[in-house]
Design a protein around this motif. Structure first.
Motif: not given
Length: 260
Positions: A86-104
């Protein structure tokens, strides 16, 4: 593309990212057991190789998915590589968890992603495709269009090919099992005594008759096998070994014959 796959296979072998343990099989995230494992996260520890993987994934995206305007990495293996891409392409970046966090915030998608963004997904390796396509599902539920997925490596299992086809997701990989094994044999990374074993370890398709499973080269679908064999098979062990052509029998319920 074949040149790239052979070249990257050689680079993986040089950093000892390929492991073969027929007597002590690895357990994958899916729960399946396999005598063969590709630990391509090792590429992150070698600056030159890390940059090579980043640039080749970028080239694949620009060539195959030029409409992409955001990048999503699949946790946890592809977070680092996805961020680099994403940095090389100058694009937004997110990541996807296998399951939602159990806190926060209990997020499944970490980061800020415009629901209108056209997303290319970055993965480290593909086995069954299950975890990769869960990420795709989460992104689609967010409203995003998935233009495709890039990954460093795939085992080439038919079940994954079918899963990606069913999900309408185009997959592009830098290398695969079919290129790694010949390179390993050619360079002496795996000694010649393992040649017959590895020949049968290629991802096979199969046909089913009753409780006899004949490993063949015909293009069958794994779901067909699972539906016909029902509860007679421990899906997390025997099914994996089926792909690798290893003869197995448990309580006279399943017999697997290799092609060799």
């Amino acid at each position: 593309m074949d040149k790239l796959k052979k070249e990257f296979a050689s680079k993986l072998l040089k950093v000892k990212a390929i492991k073969l343990q027929p007597n002590d099989p690895f357990t994958w995230a899916s729960g399946w057991k396999s005598p063969f494992y590709c630990d391509n996260r090792k590429t992150l520890s070698f600056p030159e190789l890390r940059n090579y993987v980043k640039l080749e994934l970028v080239h694949a995206i620009l060539e195959q998915f030029p409409e992409a305007d955001a990048v999503a990495g699949v946790a946890t293996g592809a977070i680092a590589q996805g961020a680099l891409v994403a940095d090389e392409l100058n694009m937004p970046f997110v990541y996807v968890r296998s399951k939602p966090k159990d806190h926060g915030m209990q997020n499944l998608i970490e980061g800020q992603l415009d629901p209108k963004a056209k997303v290319v997904v970055v993965e480290d390796l593909i086995s069954t495709g299950g975890s990769s396509l869960k990420a795709v599902e989460a992104l689609r539920k967010n409203g995003n269009e998935i233009v495709g997925m890039v990954a460093s490596y795939t085992y080439g299992f038919p079940i994954a090919e079918k899963a990606f086809a069913d999900a309408n997701v185009k997959l592009v990989t830098l290398t695969d099992y079919e290129h790694v094994v010949p390179e390993a044999l050619e360079t002496g990374y795996i000694y010649a005594g393992k040649k017959d074993y590895l020949a049968s370890a290629a991802p096979h398709d199969y046909s089913v008759t009753g409780t006899n499973v004949d490993v063949t080269s015909t293009r069958k679908v794994m779901d067909d096998f699972l539906s016909q064999s029902g509860n007679q098979v421990n899906r997390k062990t025997e099914v994996t070994y089926l792909y690798f052509g290893i003869k197995e029998q448990e309580n006279n319920k399943l017999t697997i014959f290799s092609e060799n």
